[in-house]
Design a protein around this motif. Sequence first.
Motif, PDB file in Angstrom:
ATOM      1  N   LYS A  25      49.173  39.287  36.829  1.00 12.87           N
ATOM      2  CA  LYS A  25      50.561  39.693  36.607  1.00 12.87           C
ATOM      3  C   LYS A  25      50.932  39.522  35.140  1.00 12.87           C
ATOM      4  CE  LYS A  25      55.237  38.920  38.279  1.00 12.87           C
ATOM      5  NZ  LYS A  25      56.098  38.153  39.171  1.00 12.87           N
ATOM      6  N   LYS A  26      50.491  38.432  34.548  1.00 14.09           N
ATOM      7  CA  LYS A  26      50.777  38.139  33.146  1.00 14.09           C
ATOM      8  C   LYS A  26      50.185  39.204  32.220  1.00 14.09           C
ATOM      9  CE  LYS A  26      49.628  34.590  29.833  1.00 14.09           C
ATOM     10  NZ  LYS A  26      48.948  33.321  29.663  1.00 14.09           N
ATOM     11  N   GLU A  27      48.981  39.668  32.550  1.00 11.97           N
ATOM     12  CA  GLU A  27      48.288  40.640  31.705  1.00 11.97           C
ATOM     13  C   GLU A  27      48.532  42.085  32.130  1.00 11.97           C
ATOM     14  OE1 GLU A  27      46.534  39.973  28.913  1.00 11.97           O
ATOM     15  OE2 GLU A  27      47.203  37.917  29.183  1.00 11.97           O
ATOM     16  N   GLY A  28      49.233  42.291  33.244  1.00 11.66           N
ATOM     17  CA  GLY A  28      49.520  43.650  33.699  1.00 11.66           C
ATOM     18  C   GLY A  28      48.305  44.364  34.249  1.00 11.66           C
ATOM     19  N   SER A  30      44.944  43.906  37.579  1.00 15.82           N
ATOM     20  CA  SER A  30      44.710  43.419  38.943  1.00 15.82           C
ATOM     21  C   SER A  30      43.891  42.129  38.922  1.00 15.82           C
ATOM     22  CB  SER A  30      43.965  44.479  39.759  1.00 15.82           C
ATOM     23  OG  SER A  30      42.631  44.595  39.310  1.00 15.82           O
ATOM     24  N   ALA A  31      43.941  41.421  40.035  1.00 16.23           N
ATOM     25  CA  ALA A  31      43.169  40.179  40.160  1.00 16.23           C
ATOM     26  C   ALA A  31      41.672  40.461  40.076  1.00 16.23           C
ATOM     27  CB  ALA A  31      43.518  39.474  41.459  1.00 16.23           C
ATOM     28  N   LYS A  32      41.255  41.615  40.579  1.00 19.82           N
ATOM     29  CA  LYS A  32      39.828  41.998  40.515  1.00 19.82           C
ATOM     30  C   LYS A  32      39.386  42.164  39.061  1.00 19.82           C
ATOM     31  CE  LYS A  32      38.891  43.306  44.977  1.00 19.82           C
ATOM     32  NZ  LYS A  32      37.867  42.638  45.710  1.00 19.82           N
ATOM     33  N   ASN A  33      40.264  42.724  38.225  1.00 19.63           N
ATOM     34  CA  ASN A  33      39.927  42.885  36.812  1.00 19.63           C
ATOM     35  C   ASN A  33      39.819  41.532  36.116  1.00 19.63           C
ATOM     36  OD1 ASN A  33      39.840  45.633  37.053  1.00 19.63           O
ATOM     37  ND2 ASN A  33      41.862  45.967  36.186  1.00 19.63           N
ATOM     38  N   VAL A  34      40.669  40.599  36.490  1.00 19.13           N
ATOM     39  CA  VAL A  34      40.610  39.257  35.914  1.00 19.13           C
ATOM     40  C   VAL A  34      39.292  38.593  36.301  1.00 19.13           C
ATOM     41  CG1 VAL A  34      41.660  36.962  35.886  1.00 19.13           C
ATOM     42  CG2 VAL A  34      43.107  38.984  35.873  1.00 19.13           C
ATOM     43  N   LYS A  51      41.454  37.698  26.016  1.00 17.09           N
ATOM     44  CA  LYS A  51      40.932  38.538  24.932  1.00 17.09           C
ATOM     45  C   LYS A  51      40.131  39.693  25.504  1.00 17.09           C
ATOM     46  CE  LYS A  51      38.634  37.955  20.505  1.00 17.09           C
ATOM     47  NZ  LYS A  51      37.948  37.000  19.633  1.00 17.09           N
ATOM     48  N   ARG A  52      39.324  39.416  26.521  1.00 18.23           N
ATOM     49  CA  ARG A  52      38.506  40.444  27.161  1.00 18.23           C
ATOM     50  C   ARG A  52      39.397  41.474  27.856  1.00 18.23           C
ATOM     51  NH1 ARG A  52      33.632  42.974  27.170  1.00 18.23           N
ATOM     52  NH2 ARG A  52      33.170  43.682  29.253  1.00 18.23           N
ATOM     53  N   LEU A  53      40.425  41.004  28.547  1.00 14.81           N
ATOM     54  CA  LEU A  53      41.347  41.911  29.231  1.00 14.81           C
ATOM     55  C   LEU A  53      42.111  42.774  28.241  1.00 14.81           C
ATOM     56  CD1 LEU A  53      42.703  39.531  31.985  1.00 14.81           C
ATOM     57  CD2 LEU A  53      41.250  41.523  32.348  1.00 14.81           C
ATOM     58  N   ALA A  54      42.477  42.218  27.108  1.00  7.61           N
ATOM     59  CA  ALA A  54      43.207  42.963  26.083  1.00  7.61           C
ATOM     60  C   ALA A  54      42.332  44.058  25.475  1.00  7.61           C
ATOM     61  CB  ALA A  54      43.711  42.021  24.997  1.00  7.61           C
ATOM     62  N   SER A  55      41.036  43.784  25.338  1.00 12.42           N
ATOM     63  CA  SER A  55      40.135  44.780  24.747  1.00 12.42           C
ATOM     64  C   SER A  55      39.863  45.938  25.698  1.00 12.42           C
ATOM     65  CB  SER A  55      38.823  44.119  24.339  1.00 12.42           C
ATOM     66  OG  SER A  55      38.066  43.756  25.473  1.00 12.42           O
ATOM     67  N   LYS A  56      40.085  45.727  26.994  1.00 11.98           N
ATOM     68  CA  LYS A  56      39.870  46.780  27.974  1.00 11.98           C
ATOM     69  C   LYS A  56      41.058  47.712  28.122  1.00 11.98           C
ATOM     70  CE  LYS A  56      36.315  45.127  30.986  1.00 11.98           C
ATOM     71  NZ  LYS A  56      35.905  45.108  32.374  1.00 11.98           N
ATOM     72  N   LYS A  57      42.213  47.337  27.586  1.00  4.55           N
ATOM     73  CA  LYS A  57      43.426  48.166  27.721  1.00  4.55           C
ATOM     74  C   LYS A  57      43.346  49.405  26.895  1.00  4.55           C
ATOM     75  CE  LYS A  57      46.818  44.792  29.130  1.00  4.55           C
ATOM     76  NZ  LYS A  57      48.035  44.102  28.812  1.00  4.55           N
TER      77      LYS A  57
END
Length: 57
Positions: A25-28, A30-34, A51-57
Amino acid sequence: MATRGAKVERNSVSEQPHELKYEAKKEGTSAKNVEAAKKSTGSNQRKTVEKRLASKK
């Protein structure tokens, strides 16, 4: 003075469903992506996963 590990807990993302949902929720995302980001980085450190999640956006 004994501590309960509060600082350690803040710095990591556990496998618990509520932790994954919070981070998602914090990163906008899904839990699967986290969970996938945790596996791909090989780390449960919050900064690394974010950092990894931000690079995938």
